[in-house]
Design a protein around this motif. Structure first.
Motif, PDB file in Angstrom:
ATOM      1  N   PRO A  78     -43.665 -88.914  40.717  1.00 34.72           N
ATOM      2  CA  PRO A  78     -42.414 -89.799  40.733  1.00 34.72           C
ATOM      3  C   PRO A  78     -42.399 -91.039  39.847  1.00 34.72           C
ATOM      4  O   PRO A  78     -41.187 -91.365  39.828  1.00 34.72           O
ATOM      5  CB  PRO A  78     -42.387 -90.145  42.130  1.00 34.72           C
ATOM      6  CG  PRO A  78     -43.789 -90.105  42.654  1.00 34.72           C
ATOM      7  CD  PRO A  78     -44.350 -89.179  41.953  1.00 34.72           C
ATOM      8  N   LEU A  79     -43.678 -91.409  39.093  1.00 30.36           N
ATOM      9  CA  LEU A  79     -43.479 -92.363  38.363  1.00 30.36           C
ATOM     10  C   LEU A  79     -42.922 -91.958  37.164  1.00 30.36           C
ATOM     11  O   LEU A  79     -43.083 -90.846  36.848  1.00 30.36           O
ATOM     12  CB  LEU A  79     -44.899 -92.968  38.098  1.00 30.36           C
ATOM     13  CG  LEU A  79     -45.599 -94.215  39.337  1.00 30.36           C
ATOM     14  CD1 LEU A  79     -45.592 -93.568  40.352  1.00 30.36           C
ATOM     15  CD2 LEU A  79     -46.858 -94.785  38.797  1.00 30.36           C
ATOM     16  N   PRO A  80     -42.065 -92.898  36.452  1.00 31.04           N
ATOM     17  CA  PRO A  80     -41.509 -92.525  34.996  1.00 31.04           C
ATOM     18  C   PRO A  80     -42.684 -92.373  34.095  1.00 31.04           C
ATOM     19  O   PRO A  80     -43.631 -92.793  34.001  1.00 31.04           O
ATOM     20  CB  PRO A  80     -40.660 -93.742  34.930  1.00 31.04           C
ATOM     21  CG  PRO A  80     -41.463 -95.040  35.414  1.00 31.04           C
ATOM     22  CD  PRO A  80     -41.864 -94.283  36.686  1.00 31.04           C
TER      23      PRO A  80
ATOM     24  N   THR B 170     -38.001-102.409  34.733  1.00 31.58           N
ATOM     25  CA  THR B 170     -39.469-102.081  34.944  1.00 31.58           C
ATOM     26  C   THR B 170     -40.183-101.476  33.843  1.00 31.58           C
ATOM     27  O   THR B 170     -39.368-100.765  33.028  1.00 31.58           O
ATOM     28  CB  THR B 170     -39.525-101.424  36.255  1.00 31.58           C
ATOM     29  OG1 THR B 170     -39.107-100.160  35.968  1.00 31.58           O
ATOM     30  CG2 THR B 170     -39.086-101.809  37.378  1.00 31.58           C
ATOM     31  N   ALA B 171     -41.246-101.690  33.607  1.00 29.75           N
ATOM     32  CA  ALA B 171     -42.026-100.994  32.666  1.00 29.75           C
ATOM     33  C   ALA B 171     -43.357-100.458  33.079  1.00 29.75           C
ATOM     34  O   ALA B 171     -44.103-101.221  33.958  1.00 29.75           O
ATOM     35  CB  ALA B 171     -42.358-101.959  31.351  1.00 29.75           C
ATOM     36  N   ILE B 172     -43.522 -99.335  32.813  1.00 34.04           N
ATOM     37  CA  ILE B 172     -45.183 -98.767  33.071  1.00 34.04           C
ATOM     38  C   ILE B 172     -45.415 -97.842  31.735  1.00 34.04           C
ATOM     39  O   ILE B 172     -44.815 -97.414  30.992  1.00 34.04           O
ATOM     40  CB  ILE B 172     -44.725 -97.702  34.132  1.00 34.04           C
ATOM     41  CG1 ILE B 172     -46.138 -97.195  34.823  1.00 34.04           C
ATOM     42  CG2 ILE B 172     -43.748 -96.581  34.044  1.00 34.04           C
ATOM     43  CD1 ILE B 172     -45.680 -96.190  35.986  1.00 34.04           C
ATOM     44  N   SER B 173     -46.809 -97.864  31.585  1.00 33.31           N
ATOM     45  CA  SER B 173     -47.314 -97.192  30.635  1.00 33.31           C
ATOM     46  C   SER B 173     -48.537 -96.266  31.300  1.00 33.31           C
ATOM     47  O   SER B 173     -49.104 -96.794  32.028  1.00 33.31           O
ATOM     48  CB  SER B 173     -48.007 -98.497  29.766  1.00 33.31           C
ATOM     49  OG  SER B 173     -48.593 -97.639  28.445  1.00 33.31           O
ATOM     50  N   SER B 174     -48.510 -95.102  30.631  1.00 36.42           N
ATOM     51  CA  SER B 174     -49.873 -94.208  30.785  1.00 36.42           C
ATOM     52  C   SER B 174     -50.297 -93.703  29.503  1.00 36.42           C
ATOM     53  O   SER B 174     -49.913 -93.977  28.565  1.00 36.42           O
ATOM     54  CB  SER B 174     -49.226 -92.766  31.641  1.00 36.42           C
ATOM     55  OG  SER B 174     -48.223 -92.047  30.870  1.00 36.42           O
ATOM     56  N   THR B 181     -37.480 -98.614  32.663  1.00 28.45           N
ATOM     57  CA  THR B 181     -36.388 -98.307  33.454  1.00 28.45           C
ATOM     58  C   THR B 181     -35.448 -99.372  33.807  1.00 28.45           C
ATOM     59  O   THR B 181     -35.910-100.453  34.346  1.00 28.45           O
ATOM     60  CB  THR B 181     -36.850 -97.422  34.881  1.00 28.45           C
ATOM     61  OG1 THR B 181     -37.933 -96.552  34.346  1.00 28.45           O
ATOM     62  CG2 THR B 181     -35.541 -96.911  35.509  1.00 28.45           C
ATOM     63  N   LEU B 182     -34.081 -99.256  33.567  1.00 26.83           N
ATOM     64  CA  LEU B 182     -33.240-100.099  33.853  1.00 26.83           C
ATOM     65  C   LEU B 182     -32.441 -99.746  35.143  1.00 26.83           C
ATOM     66  O   LEU B 182     -32.309 -98.746  35.441  1.00 26.83           O
ATOM     67  CB  LEU B 182     -32.144-100.250  32.785  1.00 26.83           C
ATOM     68  CG  LEU B 182     -30.922-101.164  32.977  1.00 26.83           C
ATOM     69  CD1 LEU B 182     -31.407-102.714  33.075  1.00 26.83           C
ATOM     70  CD2 LEU B 182     -29.965-101.231  31.973  1.00 26.83           C
ATOM     71  N   SER B 194     -30.809 -96.287  33.561  1.00 28.43           N
ATOM     72  CA  SER B 194     -31.282 -95.571  32.412  1.00 28.43           C
ATOM     73  C   SER B 194     -32.731 -95.729  32.158  1.00 28.43           C
ATOM     74  O   SER B 194     -33.447 -96.727  32.713  1.00 28.43           O
ATOM     75  CB  SER B 194     -30.426 -96.011  31.145  1.00 28.43           C
ATOM     76  OG  SER B 194     -30.713 -97.538  31.111  1.00 28.43           O
ATOM     77  N   ALA B 195     -33.233 -94.796  31.324  1.00 27.73           N
ATOM     78  CA  ALA B 195     -34.788 -95.320  31.227  1.00 27.73           C
ATOM     79  C   ALA B 195     -35.038 -94.687  29.612  1.00 27.73           C
ATOM     80  O   ALA B 195     -34.427 -93.831  29.041  1.00 27.73           O
ATOM     81  CB  ALA B 195     -35.657 -94.130  31.961  1.00 27.73           C
TER      82      ALA B 195
END
Lengths: 104, 201
Positions: A78-80, B170-174, B181-182, B194-195
């Motif tokens: 579910p994480l973006p 928010t911000a996420i990195s993989s 993501t807004l 939106s993302a």
């Protein structure tokens, strides 16, 4: 020291190389050994914590993969972000089973 | 890891932190008196981006958090009874999402530290390998309400607004890239609006 850090705007951002475990998470879980062996042990601890090991041991890889959702690249997380397909994850898992010495 | 991979990873992390740092200062609404500077950027890595003015969560805030399924699940795993959610599990930072009249809260899990090596802290359930739970609590006339619950690495409260409330990013990195993501307020909660993702491969 295997921590990987980026220095941005006078701030350090660090993540371990193999499993992207941050310092904060390492502290919360009590990980202090960042050698390759220590990192694998840390990941194993987290996978156990997320109940991902038992399903895999029982042959239910799909459930194991779902339980690994905190890694955003895992299938259906579910994480973006971009997620690998279940088939791709299954292939990587099967390849590891077939080739890693500790799995023989 | 190859040098090229290292540089790409650093670039990715740089982007992540840049987003986290976005809008780092307080805001001033048109026609309003300037508010005292308040922290608007947060990271799960609190040793890098510390909570500048940490607050202990009041009882009403804890009650609102208990309604979050991740919190109730964590309480169950830690054998914590309903109504006994420890305030020590969390750290809050006050923020004005709508205007100067209300005091809302950005809440993060407090990094309690493991009791011993390889034995997770009681609130470790709020931490992923490179993310943590963030909560946004909105103060209403009825008390605190959970406006947003999200797993992410960084969170920024923006100056732009929707339905009177400041937007949140928010911000996420993989390993596959970074995603921001807004979130916009829909009148009751913050919803993903939106993302955008940036691949690094």
């Amino acid at each position: 020291m295997l921590l990987q850090c980026a220095y941005v705007k006078k701030k350090h951002l660090c993540a371990t190389r193999r499993f992207q475990i941050t310092n904060s998470t390492a502290k919360s879980f009590g990980f202090t050994d960042f050698s390759p062996t220590g990192q694998r042990a840390a990941a194993a601890t987290m996978l156990n914590y997320y109940d991902a090991v038992q399903p895999a041991m029982q042959g239910d890889f799909q459930q194991a993969a779902w339980n690994m959702f905190p890694w955003a690249s895992m299938p259906d997380s579910p994480l973006p972000g971009n997620h690998m397909s279940m088939a791709a994850a299954q292939g990587i898992f099967q390849n590891a089973l077939n080739t890693l010495p500790e799995c023989q | 890891m190859a040098e090229g991979d290292t540089m790409r990873h650093k670039s990715r992390l740089g982007l992540l932190l840049a987003v986290t740092m976005y809008g780092a200062t307080g805001h001033t609404q048109q026609g309003e008196k300037p508010l005292q500077r308040e922290q608007s950027s947060f990271s799960m890595e609190q040793e890098i981006v510390p909570i500048e003015k940490p607050v202990t969560l009041p009882g009403g805030a804890l009650q609102a958090l208990e309604k979050d399924t991740d919190v109730s699940s964590c309480m169950e795993n830690a054998n914590v009874s309903s109504g006994q959610l420890p305030s020590s599990w969390f750290v809050g930072s006050q923020i004005h999402l709508e205007g100067p009249g209300e005091m809302d809260l950005i809440v993060l899990p407090r990094n309690l530290g493991a009791t011993q090596s390889m034995h997770p802290a009681p609130n470790a359930c709020f931490f992923g390998p490179y993310t943590a739970k963030f909560w946004v609590l909105r103060m209403t006339r009825e008390g605190y309400e959970l406006a947003l619950s999200v797993h992410t690495h960084g969170l920024g409260v923006l100056k732009t607004r929707w339905k009177g409330y400041r937007d949140i990013e928010t911000a996420i990195s993989s390993l596959n890239g970074s995603t921001t993501t807004l979130y916009r307020f829909d009148g009751q909660h913050y919803k993903s609006y939106s993302a955008r993702s940036e691949s690094v491969r």
